[in-house]
Scaffold this motif. Structure first.
Motif, short mmCIF file in Angstrom:
data_model
loop_
_atom_site.label_atom_id
_atom_site.label_comp_id
_atom_site.label_asym_id
_atom_site.label_seq_id
_atom_site.Cartn_x
_atom_site.Cartn_y
_atom_site.Cartn_z
N THR A 177 -6.27 0.34 -12.44
CA THR A 177 -5.60 0.03 -13.34
C THR A 177 -6.30 0.68 -14.78
OG1 THR A 177 -4.71 -2.28 -12.77
CG2 THR A 177 -4.42 -1.70 -15.09
N ILE A 178 -7.63 0.54 -14.80
CA ILE A 178 -8.38 1.14 -15.89
C ILE A 178 -8.55 2.35 -15.73
CG2 ILE A 178 -9.19 -1.17 -16.53
CD1 ILE A 178 -11.72 -0.39 -15.37
N LYS A 179 -8.01 3.01 -14.48
CA LYS A 179 -8.04 4.59 -14.25
C LYS A 179 -9.67 5.02 -13.80
CE LYS A 179 -3.90 5.47 -16.64
NZ LYS A 179 -3.21 6.49 -17.84
N ILE A 180 -10.34 4.15 -13.25
CA ILE A 180 -11.68 4.45 -12.79
C ILE A 180 -11.65 5.11 -11.47
CG2 ILE A 180 -13.92 3.85 -12.27
CD1 ILE A 180 -13.99 1.66 -14.35
N LEU A 181 -10.57 4.37 -10.68
CA LEU A 181 -10.47 5.03 -9.33
C LEU A 181 -8.93 5.57 -9.20
CD1 LEU A 181 -12.12 2.33 -7.31
CD2 LEU A 181 -12.95 4.50 -7.77
N PRO A 182 -8.62 6.38 -8.47
CA PRO A 182 -7.30 7.04 -8.15
C PRO A 182 -6.45 5.79 -7.36
CG PRO A 182 -8.53 8.07 -6.59
CD PRO A 182 -9.66 7.22 -7.98
N ILE A 183 -5.15 6.00 -7.61
CA ILE A 183 -4.33 5.04 -6.87
C ILE A 183 -4.27 5.12 -5.33
CG2 ILE A 183 -2.29 6.45 -6.78
CD1 ILE A 183 -0.62 3.91 -7.31
N THR A 184 -4.87 6.34 -4.77
CA THR A 184 -4.93 6.54 -3.43
C THR A 184 -5.87 5.75 -2.73
OG1 THR A 184 -6.19 8.27 -3.91
CG2 THR A 184 -4.08 8.88 -3.43
N TYR A 185 -6.87 5.40 -3.65
CA TYR A 185 -7.82 4.53 -3.02
C TYR A 185 -7.47 3.00 -2.76
CZ TYR A 185 -12.14 1.67 -3.00
OH TYR A 185 -13.46 0.77 -2.73
N LEU A 186 -6.54 2.62 -3.67
CA LEU A 186 -5.73 1.25 -3.50
C LEU A 186 -5.27 1.38 -2.30
CD1 LEU A 186 -5.51 -1.49 -4.61
CD2 LEU A 186 -3.69 -0.49 -5.97
N ILE A 187 -4.48 2.26 -2.13
CA ILE A 187 -3.76 2.39 -0.93
C ILE A 187 -4.59 2.36 0.39
CG2 ILE A 187 -1.86 3.89 0.64
CD1 ILE A 187 -0.91 5.18 -2.27
N LEU A 188 -5.54 3.17 0.29
CA LEU A 188 -6.52 2.94 1.44
C LEU A 188 -7.12 1.40 1.63
CD1 LEU A 188 -8.33 4.46 3.54
CD2 LEU A 188 -10.02 4.78 1.64
N VAL A 189 -7.27 0.80 0.50
CA VAL A 189 -7.84 -0.50 0.79
C VAL A 189 -6.59 -1.44 1.38
CG1 VAL A 189 -8.15 -2.81 -0.63
CG2 VAL A 189 -9.30 -0.56 -1.16
N PHE A 190 -5.33 -1.28 1.05
CA PHE A 190 -4.33 -1.91 1.54
C PHE A 190 -4.32 -1.55 2.98
CE2 PHE A 190 -1.59 -2.09 -2.64
CZ PHE A 190 -2.41 -3.20 -2.88
N MET A 191 -4.31 -0.48 3.45
CA MET A 191 -4.30 -0.08 4.90
C MET A 191 -5.68 -0.75 5.61
SD MET A 191 -3.49 4.07 4.37
CE MET A 191 -3.68 4.27 6.06
N ILE A 192 -6.83 -0.86 5.04
CA ILE A 192 -7.74 -1.53 5.64
C ILE A 192 -7.41 -2.89 5.81
CG2 ILE A 192 -10.50 -2.11 5.51
CD1 ILE A 192 -10.48 0.80 4.10
N ASN A 193 -7.05 -3.31 4.77
CA ASN A 193 -6.71 -4.80 4.73
C ASN A 193 -5.65 -5.29 5.92
OD1 ASN A 193 -8.22 -5.54 2.71
ND2 ASN A 193 -6.68 -5.77 1.06
N TYR A 194 -4.64 -4.33 6.04
CA TYR A 194 -3.75 -4.50 7.15
C TYR A 194 -4.33 -4.41 8.56
CZ TYR A 194 0.46 -3.72 9.96
OH TYR A 194 1.82 -3.90 10.90
N LEU A 195 -5.34 -3.39 8.86
CA LEU A 195 -5.99 -3.44 9.85
C LEU A 195 -6.96 -4.80 10.24
CD1 LEU A 195 -7.00 0.48 9.99
CD2 LEU A 195 -5.27 -0.56 11.62
N VAL A 196 -7.24 -5.38 9.14
CA VAL A 196 -8.28 -6.29 9.50
C VAL A 196 -7.19 -7.59 9.60
CG1 VAL A 196 -9.70 -8.03 8.19
CG2 VAL A 196 -10.10 -5.55 7.87
N VAL A 197 -6.27 -7.81 9.22
CA VAL A 197 -5.33 -8.73 9.53
C VAL A 197 -5.05 -8.72 10.99
CG1 VAL A 197 -3.10 -9.80 9.08
CG2 VAL A 197 -4.53 -9.11 7.13
N LYS A 198 -4.66 -7.38 11.44
CA LYS A 198 -4.41 -7.26 12.66
C LYS A 198 -5.17 -7.71 13.87
CE LYS A 198 0.15 -6.32 12.16
NZ LYS A 198 1.15 -7.40 12.58
N VAL A 199 -6.22 -7.27 13.43
CA VAL A 199 -7.56 -7.57 14.43
C VAL A 199 -7.73 -9.06 14.47
CG1 VAL A 199 -10.18 -6.93 14.49
CG2 VAL A 199 -8.53 -5.23 14.01
N LEU A 200 -7.96 -9.52 13.31
CA LEU A 200 -8.21 -11.02 13.36
C LEU A 200 -7.05 -11.89 13.71
CD1 LEU A 200 -10.31 -11.44 10.07
CD2 LEU A 200 -10.90 -11.17 12.38
N THR A 201 -5.84 -11.25 13.86
CA THR A 201 -4.74 -12.33 14.20
C THR A 201 -3.95 -11.90 15.39
OG1 THR A 201 -3.22 -11.42 12.58
CG2 THR A 201 -4.41 -13.23 11.89
#
Length: 603
Positions: free
Chosen positions: A232-256
């Protein structure tokens, strides 16, 4: 007019008027919803044409908000109409029950039919034109199975248990609105009759909660929040956030990884759980007076557990699972807050806390639901009486009729007892074909059963002791097992004799016994059987065409002859179905054969 009939008719009339009003409201709201949609489309088009983006978005938001509010109100009225229709249906069934027109009810309990059972097949307890079909108002698998257990006398009750159940059924009989509300709430949610063993297996299984469930989610949630802030404060690009979401999705799938199985389980029982929750809440809020109902309700309050709160919590978790498999917005919630992990963890915690209690809660629900079904008789037939239960061997009835024949039923008085120095153990019923012998035996049997389950009986007075009921009435060939009807009858008699020999207090109902053999063997076999049963302490009724058996009354004080007769009007045979003392003096077989066209030539 019968008070129940009056009540049902008034409820039907009142709710039919309510449906008319609801239909008007629903139609008006449908027009309003259409008007809102058209108005929003027109506004969007207008503001688009004048290129006013702010008002365009505002019109969409306001229009959507108004539409949702109206839609919620609309859906509520549709639910009200559905509930009102159910109430009409329930009251219509009550009228059919009173008038003896219950035979059109679809649920006949046919899967409970068991030809090897001591009496259920012969007495029409399950199947077409059955007691189950007449009284059943259960809507859950637990209630239905409990009702089948009760009316098949899976356990012979003690006198104290019968009295307690009578009190409970009397009380529930007066709670007609409450009973109908249970039917409505369970039917609306389509609580099914499907097998829920897998749900109970899940509830009683043990699975430790992975310690990673308690640590990892919070780490990734924190990482996601920090990433959102940095993007939001433009220190990181939005593609980084998309990558975080993808990692979260994988974590959810592994743990559940087992979540899909859980989702499938609860998806098939989502409506059941909601129905169970609704019924248990109605039970918990109701004020009971009878000892049996109070004790059942207390089982829902063991260990200070709030059953209603816990069932609602389970329902809420199940609702979230449904959202996870069906809604797009839930995907955003899942990759942001890892919600599936928390749901699975909360389900495991619910199971750990309540899993071992779930079956007992549902069994309590089922028993009350079954008792509510039986109490239909208490409310519908106010002229019926509650039996008096005695310890001595006795069966005394006044104006007894078959409970499932409606207005066609003919009442009779009858007794077998050990009073006044005379011990009457057996009634021998003779009479011509179709005169009412078999029906009278079933009348005795069904009313005895009603006595033992705590229900009122179709009689003015009814006194009895507690017996094990055994019947031999509808034996037939079994081609698969190469069994003739005569041998099938022998097998039924064998079960009866064994029960008497092992000390059971037997009450037998034998219809045309040994009809598959010659008259001499039939007479001798019947005479020996009756003597043997009485010797072993049994009581009962025997119907027969063998008039020679009636001679037993001359030498055995424990047997008494009764008969049914026919009469003729013109060339037509008539029956009054009235029980009379003494042996039959009429016969109609030849007359019936002549009516069929068989010519008897005089010689």
């Amino acid at each position: 007019m019968n008070r129940a009939l009056k009540y049902y008719e008034e409820e039907i009339s009142k709710n039919e008027d309510k449906i008319k009003d609801l239909n008007k409201i629903i139609n008006i709201i449908s027009i309003i919803r259409l008007g809102i949609v058209l108005a929003v489309i027109a506004a969007v088009y207008y503001f688009f044409k004048i290129e006013n983006v702010v008002l365009l978005i505002l019109s969409i938001v306001i229009g959507l908000a108004i539409f949702l509010i109206v839609a919620i109100f609309h859906n509520k009225k549709i639910r009200d109409r559905k509930e009102t229709k159910l109430i009409i249906s329930i009251n219509s069934k009550g009228i059919d029950r009173i008038n003896g027109n219950f035979k059109k009810v679809e649920d006949k309990g046919e899967e409970f039919l068991d030809e090897k059972h001591p009496f259920t097949s012969d007495l029409d307890i399950f199947g077409r034109n059955s007691l189950f079909q007449m009284i059943n108002s259960t809507k859950t698998k637990f209630g239905r199975e409990k009702l089948s257990e009760i009316i098949s006398l899976k356990e012979i009750p003690r006198k104290e248990e019968i009295v307690k159940r009578q009190e409970a059924i009397k009380e529930l009989g007066e709670k007609v609105k409450w009973r109908q509300e249970i039917e409505v709430k369970s039917t609306l949610k389509k609580s099914g009759l499907k097998d829920i063993n897998k749900l109970l297996e899940w509830a009683n299984s043990e699975r430790k909660i992975n310690s990673l469930f308690k640590i990892i989610p919070y780490f990734f949630i924190a990482l996601t929040i920090i990433s959102i802030v940095l993007v939001t404060i433009k220190i990181l690009p939005i593609t980084y956030l998309i990558l975080v979401f993808m990692i979260n999705y994988l974590v959810v799938k592994v743990l559940t990884k087992d979540l899909s199985e859980v989702i499938s389980l609860f998806d098939s029982h989502k409506k059941d759980i909601e129905a169970y929750s609704n019924i248990l809440e109605l039970i918990d809020k109701e004020d009971f007076k009878s000892e049996l109902l109070i004790s059942l309700k207390n089982k829902l309050r063991n260990n200070d557990t709030n059953v209603i709160k816990e069932m609602k919590r389970l329902k809420s978790l199940v609702d979230w699972l449904g959202d996870s498999s069906a809604n797009g917005y839930y995907l955003i919630l899942n990759v942001t807050l890892l919600s599936d992990i928390f749901i699975l963890r909360n389900l495991e915690e619910w199971r750990k806390l309540n899993g071992d209690k779930l079956k007992e809660w549902l069994e309590v629900m089922g028993e009350i639901e079954a008792l509510a079904s039986i109490s239909n008789l208490a409310f519908d037939f106010e002229s019926w009486c509650y039996p008096k239960i005695y310890d001595e061997d006795i069966l005394e009835v006044k104006d007894l009729a078959h409970p499932m024949l409606g207005e066609k039923a003919v009442s009779n008085s009858f007794n077998l007892n050990s009073r006044n120095g005379v011990s009457r153990k057996v009634a021998l019923i003779t009479g011509s074909n179709m005169s009412g012998k078999s029906t009278f035996l079933r009348t005795i049997g069904v009313n005895l059963l009603l006595s033992y389950i705590g229900a009122p009986v179709c009689a003015k007075e009814f006194s009895c002791s507690i017996f094990s009921i055994y019947t031999c009435m509808r034996t037939k060939d079994n081609l698969e097992e190469s069994i003739s009807s005569f041998y099938a009858e022998i097998l039924r008699i064998k079960i009866l004799i064994e029960a008497a020999k092992r000390g059971e207090k037997v009450f037998f109902l034998l219809d045309e016994i040994f009809k598959g053999t010659n008259s001499r063997d039939r007479h001798e076999g019947a005479m020996v059987l009756i003597n043997q049963l009485v010797k072993n302490g049994a009581m009962g009724l025997v119907s027969t065409h063998d008039l020679e058996l009636c001679d037993l009354e001359k030498t055995k004080e424990w047997i008494k002859n009764y008969n049914f007769q026919e009469y003729y009007e013109g060339n037509k045979i008539k029956f009054d179905y009235t029980l009379r003392e003494g042996r039959s003096k009429t016969q109609n077989a030849v007359h019936l054969m002549k009516l069929a066209g068989i010519e008897f030539n005089e010689k």
